[in-house]
Write a protein that holds these residues in place. Structure first.
Motif: not given
Length: 313
Positions: A1-20
């Motif tokens: 199981m993987y669960a997370s809630y993250e906030i970003f200030e950069d579009a690339d970091r947002h994109a990379h956060a989506l697992a898989g």
């Protein structure tokens, strides 16, 4: 199981956060980037809710071995997926291992769902939903806006329940319950694109289906019964279940079965004192883990909050 809630200030970091996911986000709207991602992945189903304040172009490849769906929760303008407009009356639906291009507007909120192909096929077979490969090749399917909004709310609520209490979903049944709840919501929307089949069931047969479903709820008080559960246990298709409930009760199956569980909670509250069975315990006994949604549903059905129900002395 993987669960997370993250906030970003950069579009690339947002994109990379989506697992898989293999993808890149390019910010094209003006302003400081602000975004958030809530995501849960278990039992072959991944769900993520992403928000961003500025316009973004998303490019990449859909996860191999999965079928991906997308529901618009909000935005300052329509989305565009593979050159097709997507708004509240549309659902993204695409097989995996394909390149994609998504234009998301400012102040967007999007719900993404990736379901293992084999799991989706098995669930569809059990529910009597014939998903043609050509259907998914259309990229965007038209759906009734109200139905899409309801499905979106149900899935978001399921995700938030996991994020609020991950341990509650770490049991042997937890991951499958999560996967069933999400898959069931998607299949309900896909049925709008399944040709109708002639239903020759008599009214007595439909009544028997409703009765057996009612009995299933009473036999499993702590575990809500999904549409997939009904189809598998009653050995009938999703469309038969839906038609039976509509004919006999003039309600959809989930609303009827939720009302039955709420009625059992009310009966328990009126028969016991607060000191013996608190409201929270009564709700949990009948499968209501989110007390906020439980209280809202209870008030809608009975015209009062559970805390206002007169208890036994």
């Amino acid at each position: 199981m993987y669960a997370s809630y993250e906030i970003f200030e950069d579009a690339d970091r947002h994109a990379h956060a989506l697992a898989g996911w293999e993808q890149r986000y390019d910010q094209i709207g003006e302003g400081a980037f602000r975004s958030a991602v809530k995501q849960v992945s278990m039992a072959g189903v991944q769900v993520f809710q992403e928000t961003a304040n500025v316009r973004v172009v998303q490019r990449g490849q859909l996860p191999a071995g999965y079928v991906t769906f997308g529901l618009v929760l909000g935005g300052g303008a329509p989305f565009s997926f593979q050159g097709v407009k997507v708004d509240g009356n549309g659902m993204v639906a695409a097989p995996g291992a394909r390149e994609f291009l998504l234009h998301s507007p400012a102040n967007m909120s999007l719900l993404g769902i990736a379901i293992e192909s084999d799991k989706l096929e098995a669930a569809a077979d059990a529910a009597g939903v014939d998903i043609k490969h050509e259907l998914l090749g259309q990229h965007v399917l038209s759906i009734p806006g109200a139905a899409g909004a309801r499905a979106g709310r149900r899935i978001v609520t399921t995700v938030e329940a996991v994020l609020a209490d991950p341990h509650a979903f770490s049991s042997s049944d937890g991951p499958q319950n999560f996967a069933n709840a999400v898959t069931d919501s998607i299949l309900e929307l896909l049925t709008f694109h399944v040709p109708s089949r002639e239903d020759r069931l008599t009214y007595a047969c439909r009544s028997d289906i409703v009765r057996r479903a009612h009995d299933l709820v009473l036999a499993r008080p702590e575990q809500p019964v999904s549409i997939l559960d009904l189809c598998e246990r009653l050995r009938v298709s999703r469309r038969t279940v839906q038609n039976s409930f509509q004919s006999v009760t003039q309600m959809n199956p989930l609303s009827y079965l939720r009302a039955i569980r709420l009625a059992q909670v009310r009966r328990l509250l009126t028969a016991t004192p607060q000191s013996e069975v608190p409201v929270r315990e009564a709700a949990m006994r009948w499968g209501f883990s989110n007390l906020g949604h439980f209280a809202s549903d209870y008030k809608s059905l009975f015209g009062e909050l559970p805390s206002q129900t007169q208890r036994a002395r």
